[in-house]
Design a protein around this motif. Structure first.
Motif, PDB file in Angstrom:
ATOM      1  N   MET A  90      22.293  66.560  10.947  1.00 43.00           N
ATOM      2  CA  MET A  90      23.584  66.803  10.302  1.00 43.00           C
ATOM      3  C   MET A  90      24.366  67.832  11.115  1.00 43.00           C
ATOM      4  O   MET A  90      23.858  68.898  11.432  1.00 43.00           O
ATOM      5  CB  MET A  90      23.401  67.307   8.870  1.00 43.00           C
ATOM      6  CG  MET A  90      24.729  67.576   8.159  1.00 43.00           C
ATOM      7  SD  MET A  90      24.514  68.101   6.445  1.00 43.00           S
ATOM      8  CE  MET A  90      24.512  66.496   5.649  1.00 43.00           C
ATOM      9  N   SER A  91      25.603  67.490  11.438  1.00 42.41           N
ATOM     10  CA  SER A  91      26.460  68.415  12.183  1.00 42.41           C
ATOM     11  C   SER A  91      27.178  69.345  11.210  1.00 42.41           C
ATOM     12  O   SER A  91      27.233  69.094  10.006  1.00 42.41           O
ATOM     13  CB  SER A  91      27.492  67.640  13.001  1.00 42.41           C
ATOM     14  OG  SER A  91      28.431  67.029  12.137  1.00 42.41           O
ATOM     15  N   LYS A  92      27.775  70.391  11.752  1.00 38.38           N
ATOM     16  CA  LYS A  92      28.551  71.305  10.923  1.00 38.38           C
ATOM     17  C   LYS A  92      29.730  70.568  10.291  1.00 38.38           C
ATOM     18  O   LYS A  92      30.063  70.795   9.131  1.00 38.38           O
ATOM     19  CB  LYS A  92      29.065  72.482  11.765  1.00 38.38           C
ATOM     20  CG  LYS A  92      27.974  73.422  12.212  1.00 38.38           C
ATOM     21  CD  LYS A  92      28.543  74.516  13.107  1.00 38.38           C
ATOM     22  CE  LYS A  92      27.430  75.340  13.703  1.00 38.38           C
ATOM     23  NZ  LYS A  92      27.951  76.323  14.669  1.00 38.38           N
ATOM     24  N   GLU A  93      30.339  69.694  11.082  1.00 38.23           N
ATOM     25  CA  GLU A  93      31.476  68.934  10.573  1.00 38.23           C
ATOM     26  C   GLU A  93      31.061  68.031   9.416  1.00 38.23           C
ATOM     27  O   GLU A  93      31.781  67.906   8.424  1.00 38.23           O
ATOM     28  CB  GLU A  93      32.109  68.093  11.690  1.00 38.23           C
ATOM     29  CG  GLU A  93      32.788  68.918  12.764  1.00 38.23           C
ATOM     30  CD  GLU A  93      31.813  69.510  13.790  1.00 38.23           C
ATOM     31  OE1 GLU A  93      30.641  69.082  13.870  1.00 38.23           O
ATOM     32  OE2 GLU A  93      32.234  70.431  14.516  1.00 38.23           O
ATOM     33  N   GLU A  94      29.898  67.402   9.531  1.00 34.56           N
ATOM     34  CA  GLU A  94      29.403  66.545   8.447  1.00 34.56           C
ATOM     35  C   GLU A  94      29.105  67.381   7.202  1.00 34.56           C
ATOM     36  O   GLU A  94      29.385  66.956   6.081  1.00 34.56           O
ATOM     37  CB  GLU A  94      28.148  65.792   8.892  1.00 34.56           C
ATOM     38  CG  GLU A  94      28.419  64.723   9.917  1.00 34.56           C
ATOM     39  CD  GLU A  94      27.149  64.159  10.541  1.00 34.56           C
ATOM     40  OE1 GLU A  94      27.173  62.978  10.903  1.00 34.56           O
ATOM     41  OE2 GLU A  94      26.150  64.898  10.679  1.00 34.56           O
ATOM     42  N   PHE A  95      28.545  68.555   7.409  1.00 35.40           N
ATOM     43  CA  PHE A  95      28.245  69.436   6.284  1.00 35.40           C
ATOM     44  C   PHE A  95      29.538  69.849   5.584  1.00 35.40           C
ATOM     45  O   PHE A  95      29.633  69.822   4.357  1.00 35.40           O
ATOM     46  CB  PHE A  95      27.462  70.668   6.750  1.00 35.40           C
ATOM     47  CG  PHE A  95      27.034  71.560   5.628  1.00 35.40           C
ATOM     48  CD1 PHE A  95      25.937  71.239   4.850  1.00 35.40           C
ATOM     49  CD2 PHE A  95      27.742  72.722   5.347  1.00 35.40           C
ATOM     50  CE1 PHE A  95      25.550  72.064   3.801  1.00 35.40           C
ATOM     51  CE2 PHE A  95      27.361  73.550   4.299  1.00 35.40           C
ATOM     52  CZ  PHE A  95      26.264  73.219   3.525  1.00 35.40           C
TER      53      PHE A  95
END
Length: 118
Positions: A90-95
């Motif tokens: 999970m990327s920061k953007e997805e989070f």
């Protein structure tokens, strides 16, 4: 006092608040808050710092840099959840997108509750 503005901005962002939201919630001028965060205004009053710290749910001492905010420490369960999300890719953007989705879902539920009351 330069670090005070930087701390306010960092904590505000950690708590997911925009500059406008924090100013409104704290009852302070948005432009003055912006000046403090950008170090244009270098001498905020204790009253201002108290309003900001109350709104951010931290002690004034945290803004002044004299102690760490114990509430900002992640408990082990949060650390484990974050580590798991990172390991699963999970990327920061997805989070952040997920957080936005949760906020939207809660907002939509609150709107539906209002419609049911009418």
């Amino acid at each position: 006092m330069e670090a005070v503005g930087k701390r306010i901005r960092e904590i505000r962002r950690q708590k997911g608040l925009s500059l406008s939201e924090l100013a409104e919630l704290a009852g302070v001028s948005k432009s003055y808050l912006s000046y403090i965060e950008r170090n244009v205004q270098k001498n905020p009053s204790l009253q201002f710092l108290s309003k900001i710290s109350d709104t951010l749910d931290i002690e004034v001492n945290v803004l002044l840099g004299s102690e760490h905010d114990p509430k900002s420490q992640l408990d082990e369960e949060w650390k484990t959840l974050i580590e798991k999300a990172v390991k699963e890719g999970m990327s920061k953007e997805e989070f952040e997108t997920f957080q936005d989705y949760i906020k939207f879902t809660k907002w939509k539920e609150s709107q539906e509750g209002r419609d049911d009351d009418n």
